[in-house]
Write an enzyme that holds these catalytic residues in place. Structure first.
Site: not given
Length: 218
Positions: A117, A152
């Site tokens: 991330s 993501h």
């Protein structure tokens, strides 16, 4: 000297993906850097527990101040592991203390850089982030890897449409990674895409659209 390597992961790694990242390094000394995750002590302890049989873990907290000999600490590692969280805050803190340049030197000397991330996009020239609020925005990052990145990609519904529109509107193209996916760069070139989940992969995103990349199932 070992080649510069980065394994950037789209979401929090499971044990399979984590083993891949650790296995790409020259050794098992790992520096855990949770700046983006607000240096949560409970999470730091959990990572010591998770890696106790796999690696020699050291953590780096910048609050209330970074440790002495920060440069030596980073360069003594085999892996730097950066967590998810607020990318903008992490980059700001790193910049104040010169850790951004230390990371660049460590990478050039063969320390494997990895993370998920925030710890994915921070290595690229630019990234797509929720650092500034619940919406998504573009931001400048460290620039070790060319182009932009988006994590993501299949895990948050707004990631794909926002990233593809940004690139169509002139944002630098780059790499998008699903959760459970790692993109392995060697000396700024994409060497391999790997995944711990069947069907998950990464994409090369350009103004002309997205190209699905072949991922090796671990």
């Amino acid at each position: 000297m070992p080649e510069p390597q980065i394994v950037a992961m789209g979401g929090t790694p499971d044990d399979v993906l984590l083993e891949y990242a650790l296995g790409a390094a020259r050794g098992k000394r790992v520096l855990y850097v949770p700046t983006a995750g607000m240096e949560d002590p409970a999470q730091t302890v959990s990572w010591y527990e998770r890696l106790q049989a796999r690696a020699a873990l050291t953590h780096l907290h910048f609050f209330p101040w970074p440790p002495d000999r920060l440069h030596e600490l980073a360069l003594a590692q085999d892996v730097v592991l950066v967590t998810g969280g607020n990318t903008a805050n992490a980059l700001a803190i790193w910049g104040v203390h010169g850790f951004d340049e230390i990371l660049r030197e460590a990478w050039q000397q063969g320390v494997l850089l990895t993370g998920w991330s925030a710890g994915m996009i921070c290595w690229f020239e630019q990234g797509v982030t929720d650092s500034f609020g619940p919406g998504l925005a573009a931001m400048d990052c460290l620039g070790l890897l060319p182009g932009s990145a988006c994590p993501h990609y299949d895990g948050e519904e707004r990631r794909r449409p926002v990233y593809t529109q940004l690139v169509a509107d002139g944002f630098p193209g780059g790499i998008a990674a699903d959760d459970d996916v790692g993109v392995h760069f060697v000396d700024r070139e994409l060497r391999e895409v790997v995944t711990s989940r069947d069907g998950a992969t990464a994409y090369r995103v350009t103004p002309d659209g997205e190209q699905r990349l072949e991922a090796r199932l671990l």
